[in-house]
Design an enzyme around this catalytic site. Structure first.
Site, mmCIF file in Angstrom:
data_model
loop_
_atom_site.group_PDB
_atom_site.id
_atom_site.type_symbol
_atom_site.label_atom_id
_atom_site.label_comp_id
_atom_site.label_asym_id
_atom_site.label_seq_id
_atom_site.Cartn_x
_atom_site.Cartn_y
_atom_site.Cartn_z
ATOM 1 N N GLU A 183 -26.027 -19.026 -69.676
ATOM 2 C CA GLU A 183 -25.086 -17.974 -70.056
ATOM 3 C C GLU A 183 -24.523 -17.357 -68.771
ATOM 4 O O GLU A 183 -25.279 -16.919 -67.901
ATOM 5 C CB GLU A 183 -25.823 -16.921 -70.892
ATOM 6 C CG GLU A 183 -24.923 -15.780 -71.298
ATOM 7 C CD GLU A 183 -25.279 -15.206 -72.659
ATOM 8 O OE1 GLU A 183 -26.071 -15.824 -73.392
ATOM 9 O OE2 GLU A 183 -24.766 -14.118 -72.986
ATOM 10 N N ARG A 184 -23.204 -17.389 -68.674
ATOM 11 C CA ARG A 184 -22.503 -16.879 -67.490
ATOM 12 C C ARG A 184 -22.914 -17.624 -66.223
ATOM 13 O O ARG A 184 -23.011 -17.033 -65.140
ATOM 14 C CB ARG A 184 -22.713 -15.379 -67.309
ATOM 15 C CG ARG A 184 -22.527 -14.564 -68.565
ATOM 16 C CD ARG A 184 -21.222 -14.854 -69.247
ATOM 17 N NE ARG A 184 -21.107 -14.161 -70.543
ATOM 18 C CZ ARG A 184 -20.074 -14.335 -71.361
ATOM 19 N NH1 ARG A 184 -19.112 -15.171 -71.073
ATOM 20 N NH2 ARG A 184 -20.032 -13.680 -72.493
ATOM 21 N N ASN A 226 -30.843 -13.052 -73.914
ATOM 22 C CA ASN A 226 -30.597 -13.365 -75.324
ATOM 23 C C ASN A 226 -31.596 -14.475 -75.641
ATOM 24 O O ASN A 226 -31.317 -15.653 -75.505
ATOM 25 C CB ASN A 226 -29.153 -13.830 -75.535
ATOM 26 C CG ASN A 226 -28.174 -12.737 -75.123
ATOM 27 O OD1 ASN A 226 -28.365 -11.567 -75.458
ATOM 28 N ND2 ASN A 226 -27.146 -13.094 -74.386
ATOM 29 N N LYS A 303 -34.409 -7.639 -74.001
ATOM 30 C CA LYS A 303 -33.122 -7.080 -74.448
ATOM 31 C C LYS A 303 -33.279 -6.857 -75.948
ATOM 32 O O LYS A 303 -33.489 -7.813 -76.700
ATOM 33 C CB LYS A 303 -32.006 -8.076 -74.163
ATOM 34 C CG LYS A 303 -30.659 -7.702 -74.774
ATOM 35 C CD LYS A 303 -29.570 -8.705 -74.351
ATOM 36 C CE LYS A 303 -28.226 -8.380 -74.979
ATOM 37 N NZ LYS A 303 -27.158 -9.296 -74.533
ATOM 38 N N GLU A 307 -26.037 -6.085 -78.628
ATOM 39 C CA GLU A 307 -25.232 -7.288 -78.852
ATOM 40 C C GLU A 307 -25.907 -8.245 -79.833
ATOM 41 O O GLU A 307 -25.999 -9.444 -79.595
ATOM 42 C CB GLU A 307 -24.943 -7.993 -77.518
ATOM 43 C CG GLU A 307 -24.166 -7.119 -76.555
ATOM 44 C CD GLU A 307 -23.760 -7.810 -75.263
ATOM 45 O OE1 GLU A 307 -24.502 -8.683 -74.806
ATOM 46 O OE2 GLU A 307 -22.697 -7.453 -74.713
ATOM 47 N N LYS A 376 -28.410 -1.427 -65.704
ATOM 48 C CA LYS A 376 -27.308 -2.066 -64.970
ATOM 49 C C LYS A 376 -26.686 -1.066 -64.008
ATOM 50 O O LYS A 376 -26.727 0.143 -64.248
ATOM 51 C CB LYS A 376 -26.243 -2.578 -65.942
ATOM 52 C CG LYS A 376 -26.644 -3.838 -66.691
ATOM 53 C CD LYS A 376 -25.464 -4.464 -67.433
ATOM 54 C CE LYS A 376 -25.941 -5.693 -68.207
ATOM 55 N NZ LYS A 376 -24.849 -6.376 -68.935
ATOM 56 N N ASP A 381 -20.472 -2.515 -67.809
ATOM 57 C CA ASP A 381 -20.972 -3.884 -67.750
ATOM 58 C C ASP A 381 -20.553 -4.657 -66.507
ATOM 59 O O ASP A 381 -19.635 -5.479 -66.582
ATOM 60 C CB ASP A 381 -20.486 -4.644 -68.997
ATOM 61 C CG ASP A 381 -21.318 -5.880 -69.262
ATOM 62 O OD1 ASP A 381 -22.151 -6.199 -68.413
ATOM 63 O OD2 ASP A 381 -21.129 -6.512 -70.313
ATOM 64 N N GLU A 409 -19.638 -13.124 -63.174
ATOM 65 C CA GLU A 409 -18.998 -13.173 -64.487
ATOM 66 C C GLU A 409 -17.636 -12.477 -64.496
ATOM 67 O O GLU A 409 -16.669 -12.993 -65.050
ATOM 68 C CB GLU A 409 -19.928 -12.519 -65.522
ATOM 69 C CG GLU A 409 -19.335 -12.464 -66.914
ATOM 70 C CD GLU A 409 -20.301 -11.885 -67.950
ATOM 71 O OE1 GLU A 409 -21.456 -11.571 -67.607
ATOM 72 O OE2 GLU A 409 -19.882 -11.745 -69.111
ATOM 73 N N HIS A 537 -12.674 -4.049 -67.667
ATOM 74 C CA HIS A 537 -12.853 -4.759 -68.930
ATOM 75 C C HIS A 537 -11.524 -5.208 -69.540
ATOM 76 O O HIS A 537 -11.293 -5.048 -70.739
ATOM 77 C CB HIS A 537 -13.612 -3.868 -69.928
ATOM 78 C CG HIS A 537 -14.526 -4.653 -70.840
ATOM 79 N ND1 HIS A 537 -14.041 -5.488 -71.829
ATOM 80 C CD2 HIS A 537 -15.876 -4.738 -70.904
ATOM 81 C CE1 HIS A 537 -15.057 -6.036 -72.463
ATOM 82 N NE2 HIS A 537 -16.183 -5.618 -71.916
ATOM 83 N N TRP A 559 -15.072 -4.362 -77.739
ATOM 84 C CA TRP A 559 -14.898 -5.692 -77.166
ATOM 85 C C TRP A 559 -13.436 -5.934 -76.774
ATOM 86 O O TRP A 559 -13.106 -6.919 -76.134
ATOM 87 C CB TRP A 559 -15.375 -6.776 -78.152
ATOM 88 C CG TRP A 559 -16.861 -6.982 -78.084
ATOM 89 C CD1 TRP A 559 -17.725 -6.349 -77.237
ATOM 90 C CD2 TRP A 559 -17.651 -7.871 -78.877
ATOM 91 N NE1 TRP A 559 -19.018 -6.778 -77.459
ATOM 92 C CE2 TRP A 559 -18.996 -7.717 -78.472
ATOM 93 C CE3 TRP A 559 -17.372 -8.776 -79.901
ATOM 94 C CZ2 TRP A 559 -20.050 -8.433 -79.043
ATOM 95 C CZ3 TRP A 559 -18.420 -9.493 -80.466
ATOM 96 C CH2 TRP A 559 -19.751 -9.323 -80.043
#
Ligand code: BDP
Length: 716
Positions: A183-184, A226, A303, A307, A376, A381, A409, A537, A559
């Site tokens: 992921e990423r 995740n 986590k 999400e 973070k 993000d 990312e 974003h 989002w």
């Protein structure tokens, strides 16, 4: 036929640049010292080496030193295991130093279990350099430091180096899935080959451990946050054990991500409620099983309720209830829980900036002592630029760990040259004003202010199966910088870039003079051509590749890029002051002052905190619209300058990496134009103002940019 074959072979040989390097060795290249005086001096100073101890770590040290010295000095240095009066370099932990130990006494007390001392002793019987520590791992760190002195051509006369880490957990978080997608991840597939583990130990695992140890990284979480519950099943735990065994000599502890619903998914229970005793027992047993295979297992990284991930709130329990249940299972083994504060929810209409703070600040003091909260760097993000997270300083009773993103990312992924140390430093040096002036984020995370013993810093890894590990040759610098700053957050971005460049490319001073500014400016340049003046974003949906400020059709409001920039006919930016979402109210009053008044707000964060009229005049005397144009065009122009600066460095570097960087800079320049044109054309619909006439006009339409589609972009 034979002639053709020979001809092909010749062509093939000619096509490989003579001085090719594929980047696999990263900063541990160990090529022969070029300056002949320095080389002779080193050879004279290191004639015989005495190594005390026979642990696997000592074995690793010996192997690193023999390879390092063979490469750097072109000689095979004799080693002896016992006291040797001829030894000019003596290496061993303090317990093996014998009578000499007392002369290191006070420093040894200061350096803890991982620090080291490198000292030239004038002792008559035993002249020479001593590398020592309270543990073999400390000695290993000292040896890497010593090799770095040679790699960067520094003097090894009269050494007296005492170094110990400021943070105890210096970590990488891999977002690697069990099917080897990342992921990423922008550097190929996962380096963990679960299919051939536990039997096949890829040489990469050892080199990965060496690279980490050389920069002080001592913990890795192997799997995606995740999480997939399968990682906690016996067959996978055996694979985890194989990796832990491979990493152990290098001082690296393994952590795993634990899916909160594992008791249901692999334990066949009906619930995962943290207050249910069958669930608690399940976790206790599972944890015992993990420790039976990996006795020094670090703990779980979680986590939850973010999400779409399951968590304690599915059972109306708090994050503290969830974390504490796992903490209780880990405590008998001295393991810890790293609980992530990255939570936000689509059912919550609150500004996403505020959600994590609202969730966690009230839980301060409610976590077990073996829980650390991983926060973070910013509240949204991992944006190219983000004000520091308001939780830093707001939870004095809870240890907070820093989570940075090393994988780029939102910062050009693996096509853009962006050196991240300046981003990391900007956050670490931010003043939280939580207990008066000078309480920086760095001081909060090191725990000194609030007397926490657990402390740490992690980075979401940018490592994959690409031959050079990170995709972009310069992306290795971000892995390097993370480790160095976790060891000592007071190092400057420049110091770190300087040593990385010397070890990774060349000690040539003309090369350093040209390459350093490229690295140091690169993050600012990326911000300028992608997210200037506090925009954030506004990237493509899903793959997060390139600009897409127009997106407005996703299910969850937060989002959609339009949620963040709020461009309309009156202006652009998110009002987070007291007349807006009041996210600013989550900061301490003195910190807030940097941003709350539109006329005094730091301009780099202006649109983060304010909705600003298009004709508002900035410090540059330009109105906002013109400033936006200025930033986008300047950013793109500076990428061209980076290209020219890199071209000038061709003579100092190997052709293979020179060409890779040159081609990637070309992509970066095209992407900078793409960001610039797409964003300006889109925002122009609201500002209704022209792009100033001194700039070349976008050669494509907004529709063209809106029609681009990257279904197969990596990392998604
Ligand atoms: C976001 C990433 C997403 C991660 C998430 C996280 O886009 O893939 O799962 O962060 O940190 O930035 O959990």
């Amino acid at each position: 036929m034979r002639k053709t074959l020979l001809f092909c072979l010749l062509l093939w040989l000619l096509s490989i640049p003579v001085n090719a390097e594929n980047g696999y060795d990263c900063w541990l290249r160990y090529i022969e010292v070029k300056n002949i005086d320095i080389l002779l001096h080193y050879r004279n100073s290191i004639k015989a080496i005495q190594i005390n101890g026979n642990s696997p770590t000592m074995f690793a040290i010996k192997s690193e030193l023999s390879n390092g010295l063979k490469g750097l000095l072109g000689i095979t240095t004799p080693f002896s295991l016992n006291a040797d009066n001829n030894a000019t370099l003596r290496i061993g932990s303090a317990s093996l130093l014998g009578a000499e130990k007392s002369s290191f006494g006070p420093e040894l007390q200061k350096i803890g279990t991982e620090g080291f001392i490198i000292r030239t002793t004038k002792n008559k019987a035993n002249k020479g350099i001593v590398i020592t520590a309270n543990s073999d791992i400390g000695v290993l760190y000292g040896v890497f430091y010593f090799l770095k002195l040679l790699q960067t051509n520094q003097s090894i006369d009269n050494l007296n180096i005492v170094s110990f880490p400021k943070l105890s957990l210096r970590m990488l978080n891999h977002w690697d899935n069990l099917n080897r997608t990342v992921e990423r991840g922008y550097a190929g597939s996962s380096i963990w080959n679960w299919h051939t583990l536990p039997t096949y130990i890829d040489k990469r695992y050892i080199d990965y451990a060496r690279l980490n140890a050389s920069i002080g990284i001592n913990a890795v979480s192997l799997t995606n946050v995740n999480a997939n519950a399968a990682i906690l099943t016996k067959p996978f735990l055996e694979k985890v054990k194989a990796l832990a065994d491979a990493f152990r000599p290098y001082g690296i502890k393994v952590f795993l991500t634990a899916r909160f619903s594992s008791p249901i998914e692999i334990g066949k229970l009906k619930t995962a409620d943290p207050l249910d005793s069958t669930v608690q027992n399940w976790w206790n047993n599972k944890t015992n099983e993990v420790y039976s295979l990996v006795p020094d297992f670090g703990g779980f990284l979680i986590k939850a309720n973010s999400e779409g991930q399951p968590g304690p709130q599915n059972y109306n329990r708090s994050h503290a209830d969830g974390a504490n249940m796992l903490a209780d299972a880990l405590a008998p083994h001295k393991g810890i829980v790293i609980w992530r504060a990255f939570v936000y929810s689509n059912e919550n209409p609150e500004d996403r900036h505020k959600q994590a703070y609202n969730e966690f600040a009230p839980l301060d003091g409610k976590f077990r002592s073996n829980v650390i909260l991983q926060v973070k760097n910013g509240a949204i993000d991992f944006m190219p630029r983000e004000p520091f997270h308001p939780l830093f300083g707001a939870m004095p009773k809870t240890p907070l760990m820093m989570e940075f993103q090393v994988t780029q990312e939102y910062l050009g992924q693996s096509t853009n040259l962006v050196y991240l140390a300046p981003l990391f430093k900007e956050v670490l040096q931010s003043d939280t004003y939580s207990k008066g002036k000078g309480i920086t984020v760095a001081k909060i995370i090191d725990g000194g202010i609030d007397h926490h013993t657990l402390n740490g810093m992690t980075g979401v890894a940018n490592i994959g199966s690409d031959i050079n590990w990170c995709g972009h040759p310069f992306a290795q610098a971000n892995w390097y910088a993370l480790g160095r700053l976790a060891w000592d957050y007071e190092l400057t971005s420049e110091q770190i870039a300087d040593e990385w460049l010397k070890m990774t490319f060349s000690n040539n001073s003309a090369f350093i003079k040209g390459a350093l500014p490229i690295m140091l400016q690169s993050r600012d340049i990326l911000v300028q051509y992608s997210n200037p003046i506090g925009l954030h974003h506004i990237m493509g949906t899903g793959n997060h590749y390139g600009p897409a400020p127009w997106v407005n059709n996703l299910n969850r409001p937060e989002w959609n890029p339009v949620y963040y920039h709020k461009a309309d006919s009156t202006g652009i930016g998110f009002n987070r002051t007291s007349t807006g979402s009041n996210a600013i109210g989550q900061y301490f009053p003195e910190a807030r002052k940097m941003w709350e008044d539109i006329d005094l707000c730091e301009e780099k964060n202006l649109l983060w905190f304010h909705h600003v009229p298009w004709n508002y005049t900035l410090k540059s005397k330009r109105i906002l619209w013109d400033e936006l144009c200025f930033q986008y065009y300047t950013g793109e122009n500076r990428v061209k300058e980076m290209q020219h600066s890199w071209d000038d460095l061709k003579q100092y570097t190997d052709l293979e990496r020179y060409n890779q960087v040159r081609m990637l800079l070309k992509i970066q320049q095209q992407e900078a134009i793409w960001w610039r044109n797409a964003c300006l054309l889109y925002f122009q619909q609201f500002s209704k103002m022209p792009i100033p006439s001194n700039y070349e006009k976008p050669d494509k339409s907004l529709e063209y940019y809106m029609g681009l589609n990257f279904s197969f972009a990596p990392g998604n």
